[in-house]
Design a protein around this motif. Structure first.
Motif, PDB file in Angstrom:
ATOM      1  N   TRP A 544       0.844  -1.185   0.000  1.00 13.69           N
ATOM      2  CA  TRP A 544       0.000   0.000   0.000  1.00 13.69           C
ATOM      3  C   TRP A 544       0.888   1.246   0.000  1.00 13.69           C
ATOM      4  CZ3 TRP A 544      -5.137   0.174  -0.759  1.00 13.69           C
ATOM      5  CH2 TRP A 544      -5.851  -1.027  -0.600  1.00 13.69           C
ATOM      6  N   LYS A 545       0.486   2.222  -0.838  1.00 15.99           N
ATOM      7  CA  LYS A 545       1.272   3.451  -0.990  1.00 15.99           C
ATOM      8  C   LYS A 545       0.362   4.669  -0.894  1.00 15.99           C
ATOM      9  CE  LYS A 545       4.931   1.694  -4.037  1.00 15.99           C
ATOM     10  NZ  LYS A 545       5.685   1.974  -5.280  1.00 15.99           N
ATOM     11  N   VAL A 546       0.998   5.805  -0.651  1.00 17.16           N
ATOM     12  CA  VAL A 546       0.349   7.108  -0.813  1.00 17.16           C
ATOM     13  C   VAL A 546       1.312   7.982  -1.638  1.00 17.16           C
ATOM     14  CG1 VAL A 546      -1.043   7.044   1.282  1.00 17.16           C
ATOM     15  CG2 VAL A 546       1.302   7.900   1.386  1.00 17.16           C
ATOM     16  N   ALA A 547       0.773   9.050  -2.146  1.00 15.96           N
ATOM     17  CA  ALA A 547       1.592   9.949  -2.969  1.00 15.96           C
ATOM     18  C   ALA A 547       1.466  11.378  -2.447  1.00 15.96           C
ATOM     19  CB  ALA A 547       1.166   9.878  -4.426  1.00 15.96           C
ATOM     20  N   VAL A 548       2.597  12.077  -2.404  1.00  9.62           N
ATOM     21  CA  VAL A 548       2.608  13.500  -2.085  1.00  9.62           C
ATOM     22  C   VAL A 548       2.806  14.240  -3.411  1.00  9.62           C
ATOM     23  CG1 VAL A 548       3.790  15.352  -0.881  1.00  9.62           C
ATOM     24  CG2 VAL A 548       3.539  13.115   0.211  1.00  9.62           C
ATOM     25  N   SER A 549       1.851  15.065  -3.735  1.00 12.20           N
ATOM     26  CA  SER A 549       1.926  15.796  -5.019  1.00 12.20           C
ATOM     27  C   SER A 549       1.814  17.299  -4.750  1.00 12.20           C
ATOM     28  CB  SER A 549       0.809  15.355  -5.967  1.00 12.20           C
ATOM     29  OG  SER A 549      -0.452  15.449  -5.340  1.00 12.20           O
ATOM     30  N   LEU A 589      -2.038   1.267  10.451  1.00 11.54           N
ATOM     31  CA  LEU A 589      -2.754   2.290   9.692  1.00 11.54           C
ATOM     32  C   LEU A 589      -3.984   1.675   9.050  1.00 11.54           C
ATOM     33  CD1 LEU A 589      -0.058   4.458   7.852  1.00 11.54           C
ATOM     34  CD2 LEU A 589      -1.646   5.162   9.643  1.00 11.54           C
ATOM     35  N   LEU A 590      -5.110   2.392   9.155  1.00  9.28           N
ATOM     36  CA  LEU A 590      -6.355   1.936   8.548  1.00  9.28           C
ATOM     37  C   LEU A 590      -6.839   2.960   7.522  1.00  9.28           C
ATOM     38  CD1 LEU A 590      -8.392   0.709  11.667  1.00  9.28           C
ATOM     39  CD2 LEU A 590      -6.871  -0.622  10.209  1.00  9.28           C
ATOM     40  N   GLU A 591      -7.569   2.444   6.536  1.00  7.06           N
ATOM     41  CA  GLU A 591      -8.207   3.310   5.545  1.00  7.06           C
ATOM     42  C   GLU A 591      -9.452   3.914   6.195  1.00  7.06           C
ATOM     43  OE1 GLU A 591      -9.009   5.530   2.942  1.00  7.06           O
ATOM     44  OE2 GLU A 591      -7.660   4.118   1.945  1.00  7.06           O
ATOM     45  N   ALA A 592      -9.602   5.232   6.085  1.00  5.40           N
ATOM     46  CA  ALA A 592     -10.714   5.919   6.746  1.00  5.40           C
ATOM     47  C   ALA A 592     -11.834   6.306   5.792  1.00  5.40           C
ATOM     48  CB  ALA A 592     -10.201   7.172   7.459  1.00  5.40           C
ATOM     49  N   THR A 600      -9.737  -1.011   5.933  1.00 11.95           N
ATOM     50  CA  THR A 600      -8.669  -1.848   5.374  1.00 11.95           C
ATOM     51  C   THR A 600      -7.349  -1.540   6.080  1.00 11.95           C
ATOM     52  OG1 THR A 600      -9.754  -1.914   3.213  1.00 11.95           O
ATOM     53  CG2 THR A 600      -7.419  -2.467   3.286  1.00 11.95           C
ATOM     54  N   VAL A 601      -6.643  -2.625   6.463  1.00 10.39           N
ATOM     55  CA  VAL A 601      -5.349  -2.459   7.117  1.00 10.39           C
ATOM     56  C   VAL A 601      -4.318  -2.117   6.039  1.00 10.39           C
ATOM     57  CG1 VAL A 601      -3.550  -3.565   8.496  1.00 10.39           C
ATOM     58  CG2 VAL A 601      -5.969  -4.060   8.954  1.00 10.39           C
ATOM     59  N   LEU A 602      -3.759  -0.913   6.123  1.00 11.07           N
ATOM     60  CA  LEU A 602      -2.804  -0.443   5.135  1.00 11.07           C
ATOM     61  C   LEU A 602      -1.367  -0.717   5.546  1.00 11.07           C
ATOM     62  CD1 LEU A 602      -4.454   3.030   4.421  1.00 11.07           C
ATOM     63  CD2 LEU A 602      -4.834   0.868   3.206  1.00 11.07           C
ATOM     64  N   GLN A 603      -1.128  -0.674   6.823  1.00  9.73           N
ATOM     65  CA  GLN A 603       0.228  -0.891   7.324  1.00  9.73           C
ATOM     66  C   GLN A 603       0.123  -1.610   8.670  1.00  9.73           C
ATOM     67  OE1 GLN A 603       1.720   0.844  10.105  1.00  9.73           O
ATOM     68  NE2 GLN A 603       3.789   0.010   9.853  1.00  9.73           N
ATOM     69  N   HIS A 604       0.988  -2.626   8.811  1.00 10.17           N
ATOM     70  CA  HIS A 604       0.976  -3.455  10.023  1.00 10.17           C
ATOM     71  C   HIS A 604       2.389  -3.987  10.235  1.00 10.17           C
ATOM     72  CE1 HIS A 604       0.057  -6.820  12.730  1.00 10.17           C
ATOM     73  NE2 HIS A 604      -1.123  -6.266  12.955  1.00 10.17           N
ATOM     74  N   PRO A 605       2.832  -4.160  11.477  1.00  8.71           N
ATOM     75  CA  PRO A 605       4.178  -4.703  11.692  1.00  8.71           C
ATOM     76  C   PRO A 605       4.430  -6.022  10.996  1.00  8.71           C
ATOM     77  CG  PRO A 605       3.327  -3.810  13.736  1.00  8.71           C
ATOM     78  CD  PRO A 605       2.194  -3.746  12.746  1.00  8.71           C
ATOM     79  N   LEU A 606       3.386  -6.844  10.843  1.00 11.02           N
ATOM     80  CA  LEU A 606       3.569  -8.105  10.132  1.00 11.02           C
ATOM     81  C   LEU A 606       3.886  -7.844   8.657  1.00 11.02           C
ATOM     82  CD1 LEU A 606       3.470 -11.193  10.017  1.00 11.02           C
ATOM     83  CD2 LEU A 606       0.991 -11.032   9.615  1.00 11.02           C
ATOM     84  N   MET A 607       3.201  -6.896   8.056  1.00  5.60           N
ATOM     85  CA  MET A 607       3.472  -6.551   6.656  1.00  5.60           C
ATOM     86  C   MET A 607       4.909  -6.057   6.508  1.00  5.60           C
ATOM     87  SD  MET A 607      -0.024  -4.553   5.641  1.00  5.60           S
ATOM     88  CE  MET A 607      -1.631  -5.366   5.616  1.00  5.60           C
ATOM     89  N   ASP A 608       5.348  -5.232   7.455  1.00  5.54           N
ATOM     90  CA  ASP A 608       6.721  -4.701   7.385  1.00  5.54           C
ATOM     91  C   ASP A 608       7.736  -5.829   7.511  1.00  5.54           C
ATOM     92  OD1 ASP A 608       5.486  -2.278   7.232  1.00  5.54           O
ATOM     93  OD2 ASP A 608       5.789  -1.783   9.360  1.00  5.54           O
ATOM     94  N   ALA A 609       7.452  -6.773   8.422  1.00  2.52           N
ATOM     95  CA  ALA A 609       8.400  -7.875   8.627  1.00  2.52           C
ATOM     96  C   ALA A 609       8.484  -8.747   7.391  1.00  2.52           C
ATOM     97  CB  ALA A 609       7.964  -8.702   9.845  1.00  2.52           C
ATOM     98  N   LEU A 610       7.325  -9.013   6.765  1.00  5.42           N
ATOM     99  CA  LEU A 610       7.333  -9.844   5.564  1.00  5.42           C
ATOM    100  C   LEU A 610       8.025  -9.114   4.414  1.00  5.42           C
ATOM    101  CD1 LEU A 610       3.743 -11.405   5.716  1.00  5.42           C
ATOM    102  CD2 LEU A 610       5.918 -12.535   6.176  1.00  5.42           C
ATOM    103  N   ARG A 611       7.839  -7.797   4.311  1.00  4.03           N
ATOM    104  CA  ARG A 611       8.489  -7.040   3.224  1.00  4.03           C
ATOM    105  C   ARG A 611      10.003  -7.106   3.373  1.00  4.03           C
ATOM    106  NH1 ARG A 611       8.132  -0.575   2.700  1.00  4.03           N
ATOM    107  NH2 ARG A 611       9.470  -0.853   4.525  1.00  4.03           N
ATOM    108  N   GLU A 612      10.484  -7.019   4.616  1.00  3.23           N
ATOM    109  CA  GLU A 612      11.928  -7.081   4.821  1.00  3.23           C
ATOM    110  C   GLU A 612      12.491  -8.449   4.454  1.00  3.23           C
ATOM    111  OE1 GLU A 612      12.692  -5.991   8.808  1.00  3.23           O
ATOM    112  OE2 GLU A 612      12.062  -3.887   8.552  1.00  3.23           O
TER     113      GLU A 612
END
Length: 764
Positions: A544-549, A589-592, A600-612
């Motif tokens: 999951w990503k966000v963009a700063v424009s 982080l959740l989608e509001a 929707t769970v956007l960011q979770h420590p489990l996701m970070d661990a799996l990405r690493e």
């Protein structure tokens, strides 16, 4: 004398091998013959008795008859015994029986002698008529008595027997047939034909299975222990329905004898060689004290037997005292136990209340701490976003970037192609061809290299510098066509997004949601302020990503931006929470946004661990229900189940959690112009992100479990200690009571005298 012999069909002569259990042993056959002759029912009394009217024949013995009569003065029923055969009578023994009866008449548990006609012809004596029959007859009807009735009957027999012994008289032939029952069932000792004075040394024979083994000897000397054995045998019979030692085997041994001495010898050996009887101890209601009394009465060795009746009465009274104390002893045991139980109950309830209060307090404190952690995480994320905003604005405002971008946009190899791609009227083929030509434009590729170089400054930066970590950087023209993009790694041509129009994306138009792709491009206006897009799932990485424009203006006088600079961020790169609780307190982080993606769970420590580790959960969707989000936002204390726990990798996150939620706000910023109207109102600073902080409930309540264990351990130790003290005190009191109730035994030498005279007698 006996008054209960009529109607007893168990009588057999010695010549026919007497085996009845209630017949006194005989010494001569002549006496048996006389007794049989006298047994023929008589119709006329042998003589008149002054003052009495004789009514009916009652029975006969070896030496006379017994008649039922009535006292003419009082109307009282009496029994009169006539001695009809003077020649065969040992007058000294008969006179002794009468003398003994007269001497014992003061006790109500001994048959009363009313009058003696010793000089009459024939001689007689008058005694009270006991109308309840014999104890033997009662046992033949009911087999055995209840324990309480048996003990009461036994006690009254002991009272009568103790009175006899107190007068120096030994009965020597106690058995149920010689105990008569009054109308009130009061027992009375009768038939003292075998009785001896305590100093008399003349032998006396009793009845099989009621006679002490040492008594079964023609050379024996009377002893109080004989009556002790007999009364114990009576109690055994009352409790069990059978006399002790009586069995077919013993009867068979006795029946093989050819003479009285042999019968007595067989009987004596049978008792001495047999195991002590135990049937009484197995009867329901027979306690150990009563069983010990019976055992000691029936001891084959007279030295192990009670020495006198008084000792039996003492043990019986001691048993009564123990039974009387039993409720108090029971109360002494049950009472403290009930107090201990009640104390334990209230202590346990108090412990539970204390634990519950502690649990509530800890939970309240954890909720407060969690809310504070959620606010901190949200503020941290807002600070992170502000840094990304600053970095994006800084990159977009670079003079070198502006110069290269403007040159690229105006390049003859680029401008016509981007105009074709951004045209709402161009056909798809024309747009595809234009994109291919755009990708090959040298100036555009130069811009790609510039963006890639700038991107690596953020990717390769020292983490301690807290520089933002952008995932990609790209720039679009004013119509939304991507002109150039910098990747962290080179990509294939078909994966390069340059040359495509993304005007419908939120990072271009600044809205909360992407527009429909078919929306006309010329109807979409580019954003006017720096913007944080809604979260989107990267098709390339599964993250999951966000963009700063941020808009780019080449001139301050221009109203419409000349281009839009965009930098994307992996949500996992945001630093949300650094807690001392480690994995027991985490932030996600959740989608509001309202709609199907809300929660929707956007960011979770489990996701970070799996990405690493090079893995993702792109195929899994984790979502918190919209209703639960509303409940969390309304209440401070809600039990929460982490949705990532449903996958095998999420097992460490299973269980109950306490959660707190906080929305993320955008930093207030302006367009760089002096016009105050361009500032964003605070109401428009809300993002589509929610920070959810989870605190593991088991960790929160761990002190409660420790406190429960400690209190329960202390309580168990206190209960065990109290029980030990109670048992020790009870044992001490019981032993003290037993010691206090112990009475010294009366020496046998003080209760019986023995002489060496022997005399052959016949009974009945």
């Amino acid at each position: 004398m006996r008054v209960d012999v009529v109607g007893n069909d168990k009588r057999k002569s010695f010549g026919h091998k007497l085996v009845s259990q209630d017949r006194t042993q005989y010494q001569t056959a002549g006496a048996q013959s006389a007794s049989q002759k006298l047994s023929v029912a008589a119709t006329t009394p042998p003589a008149d008795v002054p003052g009495y009217r004789l009514r009916s024949f009652l029975g006969a013995g070896a030496f006379g008859q017994v008649w039922v009569g009535q006292d003419l003065n009082t109307g009282r029923g009496v029994a009169v015994k006539f001695y009809l055969h003077r020649g065969g009578v040992n007058w000294s023994l008969l006179s002794r029986e009468v003398k003994n009866l007269v001497q014992l008449s003061a006790d109500r548990h001994v048959v009363q002698v009313l009058e003696v006609g010793w000089d009459a012809d024939p001689p007689y004596y008058v005694m009270e008529l006991v109308g309840g029959g014999s104890l033997e007859e009662r046992l033949e009807r009911v087999n055995r008595l209840s324990v309480s009735d048996a003990v009461e009957m036994f006690r009254k027999i002991l009272v009568g027997l103790n009175h006899c012994h107190g007068k120096g008289v030994l009965h020597c032939d106690l058995k149920p047939a010689n105990i008569l029952l009054g109308e009130d069932s009061e027992p009375r000792l009768a038939d003292f034909g075998q009785s001896r004075m305590s100093h008399d040394q003349t032998p006396a024979l009793g009845t099989l299975f009621y006679m002490a083994p040492e008594q079964a000897d023609l050379q024996s000397t009377p002893d109080a222990a004989w009556d002790v054995y007999a009364v114990g045998a009576i109690l055994y019979r009352l409790l069990t329905g059978e006399p002790p030692y009586r069995s077919d085997a013993v009867l068979g041994q006795i029946d093989t004898a050819e003479s009285l001495p042999q019968r007595l010898d067989h009987y004596r050996k049978a008792i001495e060689e047999s195991a002590p009887p135990t049937a009484h101890s197995k009867m329901r209601g027979v306690d150990r004290s009563l069983s010990r009394i019976v055992n000691r009465c029936l001891a084959a060795d007279p030295a192990q037997r009670y020495a006198n009746v008084q000792q039996i009465m003492q043990d019986l009274n001691r048993r009564d005292q123990i039974r009387a104390r039993r409720p108090l002893m029971l109360l002494g045991i049950v009472g403290p136990l009930l107090i201990l139980l009640a104390t334990g109950f209230y202590a346990a309830r108090s412990i539970e209340h204390a634990i519950e209060s502690t649990r509530v307090a800890l939970r309240r404190e954890a909720v407060g701490s969690n809310k504070l952690a959620a606010r901190f995480a949200a503020r941290t994320l807002e600070s992170e976003i502000e840094r990304y905003f600053d970095a994006a604005t800084r990159e977009a405002s670079s003079q070198d970037f502006h110069a290269l971008l403007q040159k690229t946009l105006d390049d003859t190899a680029v401008k016509p192609e981007r105009l074709t791609i951004g045209s709402p009227t161009a056909d798809p083929l024309s747009k595809t061809n234009a994109r291919e030509r755009l990708l090959d434009a040298p100036i555009r590729m130069q811009l790609d290299d510039y963006l890639a170089t700038r991107l690596h400054r953020y990717i390769d930066a020292d983490l301690s510098l807290r520089r933002p970590r952008f995932a990609t950087m790209f720039v679009t023209d004013s119509s939304g066509t991507m002109i150039a993009i910098g990747y962290d790694k080179p990509v294939e041509r078909d994966q390069n997004s340059a040359g495509q129009n993304f005007a419908y994306r939120t990072y271009f138009h600044g809205g909360r949601n992407d527009l429909v792709k078919s929306t006309p491009i010329d109807s979409i206006e580019p954003l006017r302020r720096t913007h944080l897009s809604s979260a989107f799932l990267s098709t390339a990485t599964g993250l999951w990503k966000v963009a700063v424009s941020t808009p780019i203006y080449f001139s301050d006088q221009r109203e419409r931006p000349d281009a839009v600079f965009v930098a994307t961020i992996n949500l996992g790169d945001f630093q949300l929470l650094q807690s001392e609780q480690g994995a027991n307190q985490i932030a996600v982080l959740l989608e509001a946004r309202e709609g199907p993606l809300r929660g929707t769970v956007l960011q979770h420590p489990l996701m970070d661990a799996l990405r690493e580790s090079g893995n993702t959960l792109a195929d899994e969707k984790f979502q918190v229900s919209s209703d639960l989000i509303d409940e969390i936002s309304k209440r401070d204390d809600v039990d929460y189940q982490d949705p990532v726990a449903k996958v095998p990798e999420g097992a460490p996150y299973a269980g109950d959690w306490i959660v707190a939620m906080q929305p993320v706000q955008l930093p207030i910023q302006d367009t760089g112009k002096d016009d105050d109207d361009d500032r964003i109102p605070p109401s428009d600073t809300a993002t589509d992100l929610l920070v959810l902080v989870q605190y593991r409930l088991s960790k929160v309540l761990a002190p409660v479990g420790q406190m429960r264990t400690m209190l329960m351990s202390e309580g168990a130790a206190a209960i065990i200690s109290t029980l030990f003290v109670m048992v020790a005190l009870w044992f001490f009191v019981r032993r003290s009571g037993e010691s206090k109730n112990e009475l010294p035994s009366v020496p046998e030498e003080e209760t019986s005298d023995r002489t060496g005279n022997t005399e052959t007698i016949a009974v009945n």
